[in-house]
Scaffold this active site. Structure first.
Site, PDB file in Angstrom:
ATOM      1  N   LYS A 116      -0.105   3.330   4.844  1.00 46.50           N
ATOM      2  CA  LYS A 116      -0.317   3.058   3.417  1.00 46.50           C
ATOM      3  C   LYS A 116       0.407   4.132   2.603  1.00 46.50           C
ATOM      4  CE  LYS A 116      -4.350   0.604   4.966  1.00 46.50           C
ATOM      5  NZ  LYS A 116      -3.666  -0.674   5.166  1.00 46.50           N
ATOM      6  N   GLU A 153     -16.170   3.044   4.203  1.00 45.79           N
ATOM      7  CA  GLU A 153     -14.800   3.398   3.804  1.00 45.79           C
ATOM      8  C   GLU A 153     -14.949   4.307   2.588  1.00 45.79           C
ATOM      9  OE1 GLU A 153     -12.302  -0.131   3.158  1.00 45.79           O
ATOM     10  OE2 GLU A 153     -13.480  -1.120   4.717  1.00 45.79           O
ATOM     11  N   SER A 184     -11.030  -1.317   0.630  1.00 43.89           N
ATOM     12  CA  SER A 184      -9.674  -1.870   0.624  1.00 43.89           C
ATOM     13  C   SER A 184      -9.507  -3.080  -0.284  1.00 43.89           C
ATOM     14  CB  SER A 184      -9.249  -2.245   2.042  1.00 43.89           C
ATOM     15  OG  SER A 184     -10.075  -3.264   2.559  1.00 43.89           O
ATOM     16  N   HIS A 238     -14.180  -2.899   6.674  1.00 43.59           N
ATOM     17  CA  HIS A 238     -12.937  -3.558   7.096  1.00 43.59           C
ATOM     18  C   HIS A 238     -13.084  -4.314   8.428  1.00 43.59           C
ATOM     19  CE1 HIS A 238      -8.609  -3.759   8.291  1.00 43.59           C
ATOM     20  NE2 HIS A 238      -8.487  -3.958   6.991  1.00 43.59           N
ATOM     21  N   HIS A 270      -7.474   4.113   2.494  1.00 41.60           N
ATOM     22  CA  HIS A 270      -6.932   4.014   1.126  1.00 41.60           C
ATOM     23  C   HIS A 270      -7.151   5.278   0.309  1.00 41.60           C
ATOM     24  CE1 HIS A 270      -5.552  -0.098   1.432  1.00 41.60           C
ATOM     25  NE2 HIS A 270      -6.573  -0.267   2.245  1.00 41.60           N
ATOM     26  N   ASP A 292     -13.800   5.718   7.119  1.00 37.98           N
ATOM     27  CA  ASP A 292     -12.418   5.238   7.151  1.00 37.98           C
ATOM     28  C   ASP A 292     -11.780   5.615   5.812  1.00 37.98           C
ATOM     29  OD1 ASP A 292     -10.106   3.671   6.824  1.00 37.98           O
ATOM     30  OD2 ASP A 292     -10.903   2.032   8.044  1.00 37.98           O
ATOM     31  N   ASN A 342       0.829  -1.210   0.000  1.00 33.58           N
ATOM     32  CA  ASN A 342       0.000   0.000   0.000  1.00 33.58           C
ATOM     33  C   ASN A 342       0.861   1.257   0.000  1.00 33.58           C
ATOM     34  OD1 ASN A 342      -2.534  -1.407   0.276  1.00 33.58           O
ATOM     35  ND2 ASN A 342      -1.874  -1.891   2.353  1.00 33.58           N
TER      36      ASN A 342
HETATM   37  C1  LIG Z   1      -9.912   0.205   5.356  1.00 34.74           C
HETATM   38  C2  LIG Z   1      -8.838  -0.112   6.347  1.00 34.74           C
HETATM   39  N1  LIG Z   1      -8.942   0.356   7.606  1.00 34.74           N
HETATM   40  C3  LIG Z   1      -8.019   0.094   8.529  1.00 34.74           C
HETATM   41  C4  LIG Z   1      -6.904  -0.674   8.236  1.00 34.74           C
HETATM   42  C5  LIG Z   1      -5.900  -0.979   9.297  1.00 34.74           C
HETATM   43  O1  LIG Z   1      -4.836  -0.097   9.216  1.00 34.74           O
HETATM   44  P1  LIG Z   1      -3.394  -0.501   9.791  1.00 34.74           P
HETATM   45  O2  LIG Z   1      -2.764  -1.362   8.768  1.00 34.74           O
HETATM   46  O3  LIG Z   1      -2.705   0.805  10.011  1.00 34.74           O
HETATM   47  O4  LIG Z   1      -3.635  -1.229  11.075  1.00 34.74           O
HETATM   48  C6  LIG Z   1      -6.730  -1.155   6.944  1.00 34.74           C
HETATM   49  C7  LIG Z   1      -5.538  -1.961   6.593  1.00 34.74           C
HETATM   50  O5  LIG Z   1      -5.580  -2.988   6.024  1.00 34.74           O
HETATM   51  C8  LIG Z   1      -7.717  -0.877   5.965  1.00 34.74           C
HETATM   52  O6  LIG Z   1      -7.603  -1.342   4.718  1.00 34.74           O
END
Ligand SMILES: Cc1ncc(COP(=O)(O)O)c(C=O)c1O
Length: 371
Positions: free
Chosen positions: A225, A162, A166, A121, A194, A191, A39
């Site tokens: 990311k 989101e 993701s 997620h 991405h 969220d 990422n």
């Molecule tokens: C949409 C989403 N939120 C949260 C996370 C978690 O983030 P981190 O990798 O910093 O724990 C991810 C990671 O895969 C994600 O894709």
């Protein structure tokens, strides 16, 4: 056989069961391979700006933020993050996973309801589960289905999406969702894992790009990311920040990040406006154009750096990833149940540093595999 050996055998049986279903997770290295998986969209993880050795800062967090782990660098980084994303306040957690678990387990409780997109997620699902609030799902990106759920829900309601998904790489209809939340008096939580660094004039994300700061109650920005570091922030009101400091267990009961990480996060936000978003967009357009010409290969509908080659089978998806690895590409298969059965895929992650030639060779290898 002693008790520990018997237990190890039991664990091995469980692992064997996963392997038989093609679901065994193994740790792999991308050393020497062309990166179509991480990422790290701009290659920031190797940025010289993050090399702050020589600065007189501690290397450990020494304790939780509430006890000994707070420092000027942490609060400065939080002010920087909040200002950049045009929010009142921000609170940094040790990862995006911990930010989501902290936020979602804390802000809702018994009698409240979360209505989340069905593709949300895992970190958000875990947080919501811990909250004891009611949980409803709406069909992916389906605003009609969301409204049906909103109409029939009593009490305090939180809608969760989101901005860029993701696994599918598609975008939530944020403007329409924000309007529905406004109409039905629900709070919207987004969220932006991405979208951070990628969308908006300076990489502020889609909430800012659509000027929705006032319509969204809280936003999660992750630093692992496009920012190429580690950690994440929940951004929103000052009251929310104070409430999380007091109640979010994944913030309270863990050692703080080390001071140099907070300094790097602040540096990252100076770097973000200069990120090569133009080249990244060009690479996405190039990939899509070439992909459309590949007959017999199905791609997910996505205009973000996250692209998917639909395979529809765990074993076949893994075999294709292995084939590409042998050809020098680092690209991973995403299996069910992480994605729905029948939607198993190759998740291609495009970066500003991937060349058009690399994309050509990758797609040729995918095509040859299907031929
Ligand atoms: C949409 C989403 N939120 C949260 C996370 C978690 O983030 P981190 O990798 O910093 O724990 C991810 C990671 O895969 C994600 O894709």
């Amino acid at each position: 056989m002693n008790t520990a050996e018997r237990f190890n055998n039991y664990l091995q049986e469980k692992l064997d069961e996963r392997e038989a279903k093609g679901l065994l997770r193994t740790l792999v290295s991308n050393a020497g391979k062309t990166d179509f998986s991480s990422n790290d969209y701009f290659g920031f993880s190797t940025s010289a700006l993050y090399n702050i050795t020589g600065e007189d800062v501690g290397f450990g967090g020494t304790g939780s933020r509430s006890i000994t782990g707070n420092c000027a660098a942490a609060e400065e980084a939080e002010r920087t993050v909040a200002a950049f994303h045009k929010q009142e306040a921000a609170l940094i957690f040790n990862s995006g996973y911990m930010a989501n678990v902290g936020l979602f387990s804390t802000i809702a409780g018994k009698g409240d309801t979360y209505i989340s997109d069905e593709y949300i997620h895992a970190s958000i699902i875990d947080g919501m589960r811990l909250s004891h609030a009611g949980r409803l799902k709406f069909k992916h990106n389906d605003t009609e289905d969301l409204e049906k759920k909103l109409i029939h829900t009593q009490g305090r309601v939180f809608v969760v999406v989101e901005s860029i998904y993701s696994m599918d790489g598609d975008e939530a209809p944020l403007v329409e969702i924000a309007a529905l939340c406004h109409k039905h008096g629900a709070l919207l939580l987004v969220d932006e894992a991405h979208a951070t660094g990628i969308y908006g004039e300076k990489g502020e994300g889609l909430v800012c790009a659509y000027n929705l700061q006032k319509d969204v109650y809280a936003v999660v920005y992750t630093f692992g990311k496009a920012i190429g570091l580690h950690g994440a922030a929940v951004a929103g009101s000052k009251e929310l920040r104070d409430y999380l400091i007091n109640n979010a267990r994944s913030f309270i009961f863990t050692t703080a990040l080390p001071p140099h990480t907070y300094m790097q996060i602040k540096n990252a936000y100076q770097l973000l406006p200069t990120a090569d978003r133009k080249t990244l967009k060009e690479r996405i357009a190039y990939f899509r154009k070439q992909a459309e010409q590949l007959k017999g290969v199905e791609f997910l509908e996505s205009y973000s750096p996250i692209q998917g080659v639909l395979i529809g089978d765990n074993f076949k998806a893994k075999a294709l990833a292995q084939h590409l690895s042998e050809k020098g590409f680092f690209v991973r298969a995403i299996l069910s149940p992480t994605v729905p059965v029948g939607k198993e895929r190759l998740r291609v992650c495009l970066h500003a540093f991937n060349t058009t030639q690399e994309i050509d060779v990758l797609l040729t290898e995918v095509k040859n595999y299907f031929a």
